[in-house]
Design a protein around this motif. Structure first.
Motif, short mmCIF file in Angstrom:
data_model
loop_
_atom_site.label_atom_id
_atom_site.label_comp_id
_atom_site.label_asym_id
_atom_site.label_seq_id
_atom_site.Cartn_x
_atom_site.Cartn_y
_atom_site.Cartn_z
N LYS A 1 -94.89 79.31 72.98
CA LYS A 1 -96.12 78.95 72.29
C LYS A 1 -96.25 79.85 71.05
O LYS A 1 -95.61 80.90 70.98
CB LYS A 1 -97.34 79.11 73.20
CG LYS A 1 -97.53 80.52 73.73
CD LYS A 1 -98.71 80.57 74.68
CE LYS A 1 -98.91 82.01 75.20
NZ LYS A 1 -100.07 82.09 76.13
N ASP B 1 -95.29 70.78 61.78
CA ASP B 1 -95.54 70.12 63.07
C ASP B 1 -94.57 68.95 63.19
O ASP B 1 -94.77 67.90 62.57
CB ASP B 1 -96.99 69.64 63.14
CG ASP B 1 -97.32 68.98 64.49
OD1 ASP B 1 -96.40 68.79 65.30
OD2 ASP B 1 -98.51 68.66 64.70
N ALA C 1 -102.16 65.65 69.36
CA ALA C 1 -103.40 66.41 69.15
C ALA C 1 -103.21 67.89 69.44
O ALA C 1 -103.70 68.75 68.70
CB ALA C 1 -104.51 65.82 70.03
N ALA C 2 -102.48 68.21 70.51
CA ALA C 2 -102.30 69.62 70.89
C ALA C 2 -101.51 70.39 69.84
O ALA C 2 -101.83 71.55 69.54
CB ALA C 2 -101.60 69.71 72.24
N THR C 3 -100.48 69.77 69.26
CA THR C 3 -99.69 70.50 68.26
C THR C 3 -100.44 70.60 66.94
O THR C 3 -100.31 71.60 66.23
CB THR C 3 -98.31 69.84 68.06
OG1 THR C 3 -98.48 68.46 67.68
CG2 THR C 3 -97.49 69.92 69.33
N ARG C 4 -101.24 69.57 66.59
CA ARG C 4 -102.06 69.69 65.40
C ARG C 4 -103.12 70.78 65.56
O ARG C 4 -103.42 71.52 64.62
CB ARG C 4 -102.72 68.35 65.06
CG ARG C 4 -101.75 67.35 64.46
CD ARG C 4 -102.48 66.13 63.93
NE ARG C 4 -102.98 65.29 65.00
CZ ARG C 4 -102.30 64.28 65.55
NH1 ARG C 4 -101.07 64.02 65.14
NH2 ARG C 4 -102.85 63.54 66.50
N ALA C 5 -103.66 70.90 66.78
CA ALA C 5 -104.63 71.97 67.04
C ALA C 5 -103.95 73.34 66.90
O ALA C 5 -104.54 74.27 66.34
CB ALA C 5 -105.22 71.80 68.43
N ALA C 6 -102.73 73.45 67.41
CA ALA C 6 -102.00 74.72 67.30
C ALA C 6 -101.70 75.04 65.84
O ALA C 6 -101.82 76.19 65.41
CB ALA C 6 -100.71 74.65 68.11
N GLY D 1 -107.04 66.82 67.01
CA GLY D 1 -106.32 68.07 66.88
C GLY D 1 -106.63 68.89 65.64
O GLY D 1 -106.70 70.11 65.71
#
Length: 326
Positions: free
Chosen positions: A211, A221, A226-231, A253
């Motif tokens: 992570k 990215d 959504a999770a990777t855009r949030a990260a 995200g």
């Protein structure tokens, strides 16, 4: 000819089909190697309305010109067919051509077959000593090359030359290799899948992280959920750049408030320009993108099982190359 047909969500069949329909000026190419892309998997799962069944998928290919004055020419295929007459094409941004077509989307069948048709300007000569299985990697590498170029062009010169790539599949790895080839010295890759992470650590010099551990000036990215855009939103440095390639999910995200307040540049990147493809191919042939020992080779006949294994997450290699003739 033999081909792998996408017939319905999660349904493929390997069978005889007619030879490709030839459009005006098309050249017939005998396919020697074709890679499986994440977009092929999206179609296989029924998540891509641009690729309706029944259809021959596959657009990452290399082969040999089958007929005409250039018969026998070894080529890698730029699958993006454009009009060459619009403002986008004239400005060197062919990937934004409003009339663009790509093999594996109607009206053009794809390359999971023994033959495929493309205009001659979409063919790049492969040196005689260069394996066609590796030449098929030019297309996914060009996607990473394009994203890396746009991200580096947008990065403020005062920022540290460092990047984080989210996703260790073929496009993430292509982005890493392209960033390094374009002069960025420090690039890490985030890959949570332990088998994939081990494969990457064995085959490239990047630090592989489960992570993100710290903020980075440039984030690519290569997953697009959504999770990777949030990260990416959370870990890009103020004034930094997020280059978004992946098309895993349409929504969610992005932290628009943080991106606005911190003046983060967001770039959507789609395929590549003709020049990007040419530059990638030449870097590939010259060894500038590494040894390329990060794919697994299988026969086209095993395509049904291969897609099932990819969907199950049991394939460690970032890329599977299918060969239609063995």
């Amino acid at each position: 000819m033999k081909a792998l047909i996408y017939d319905a969500p999660k349904t493929l069949r390997f069978q005889d089909v007619p030879m490709p329909a030839m459009q005006e000026r098309d050249t017939l190419i005998r396919v020697e190697a074709v890679g499986i892309c994440g977009s092929d998997m999206h179609a296989f799962l029924g998540h891509d309305s641009r690729r309706p069944a029944p259809l021959i998928l596959g657009h990452e290919a290399a082969g040999i010109v089958e007929e005409g004055p250039e018969k026998g020419r070894r080529v890698t295929l730029n699958p993006l067919v454009t009009c060459r007459n619009c403002a986008a094409c004239h400005s060197g941004r062919e990937n934004l051509c409003p009339q663009r077509q790509i093999i594996s989307m109607p009206p053009r069948e794809g390359a999971f077959a023994q033959f495929v048709a493309l205009p001659p300007e979409n063919l790049v000569t492969v040196p005689d000593t260069f394996p066609l299985s590796k030449a098929a990697l030019a297309e996914p590498l060009a996607v990473g090359w394009h994203a890396a170029r746009l991200g580096l062009e947008a990065l403020h010169p005062a920022m540290e030359p460092r990047a984080l790539v989210i996703g260790g599949g073929a496009i993430g790895l292509a982005s890493y290799l392209s960033l390094r080839a374009q002069g960025l010295p420090m690039v890490d890759i985030v890959e949570p899948n332990p088998a994939r992470a081990k494969f990457l650590s064995d085959h490239c010099t990047a630090q592989i992280l489960p992570k993100p551990e710290r903020a980075a000036p440039l984030i690519i990215d290569a997953v697009g959920i959504a999770a990777t855009r949030a990260a990416a939103s959370a870990h890009v440095e103020p004034g930094g750049v997020v280059a978004h390639i992946g098309l895993g999910e349409d929504l969610g995200g992005l932290d628009i408030r943080r991106m606005t307040l911190q003046e983060v540049t967001f770039i959507g990147t789609y395929t590549y320009t003709s020049q990007d493809f040419q530059d990638t191919a030449q870097a590939l042939f010259a060894g500038g993108l590494g040894s390329l020992e990060w794919f697994e080779e299988r026969t086209l006949e095993t395509g049904v099982r291969t897609f099932e294994e990819l969907h199950a997450g049991t394939v460690a290699a970032p890329k599977v190359i299918l060969t239609p003739w063995n």
